[in-house]
Design a protein around this motif. Structure first.
Motif: not given
Length: 122
Positions: A12-19, A111-122
């Motif tokens: 997502v771009q900077s300023g955006g949202s994710l759920r 306990d842990w999940g395997r993870g999900t990547q979040v990438t925020v671009s400027s």
């Protein structure tokens, strides 16, 4: 143990949202706290937000005002709503569970999940 599976990461771009969403299975939902960590490359994981088994919510100061956490015990899911994202939020995000009560300052998951990547671009 609690099995955890994350979804909802992405770019997502900077300023955006994710759920982010995490599906939990195993055990009784009211017996454990659920929350989120994030990890930067070659650094320790940082607790981001927790919903304790009694419903109490705590959020790390670093994301307070931008991130929110919620939990649905009927579907055994926990969500992380991330708004006003910044490039510094780029990390791997992990769902985690701790049996009993905790808050974001003492979250020590069992306990842990395997993870999900979040990438925020400027």
């Amino acid at each position: 143990p609690v099995q955890l599976a994350e979804s909802g990461g992405g770019s997502v771009q900077s300023g955006g949202s994710l759920r982010l969403s995490c599906a939990a299975s195993g055990g009784t939902p009211t017996d454990y706290s659920l929350g989120w960590f994030r990890q930067y490359p070659e650094k320790e994981r940082e607790a981001v937000a927790v919903v304790a088994y009694g419903g109490e919510i705590t959020v790390a100061d670093s994301v307070k005002g931008r991130f929110g956490i919620s939990r649905d015990n009927t579907q055994n899911r926990v969500y992380l709503q991330m708004n006003s994202l910044k490039p510094d939020d780029t990390a791997m995000y992990y769902c985690a569970a701790e049996w009993g009560w905790c808050d974001v300052t003492n979250f020590d998951p069992d306990d842990w999940g395997r993870g999900t990547q979040v990438t925020v671009s400027s």
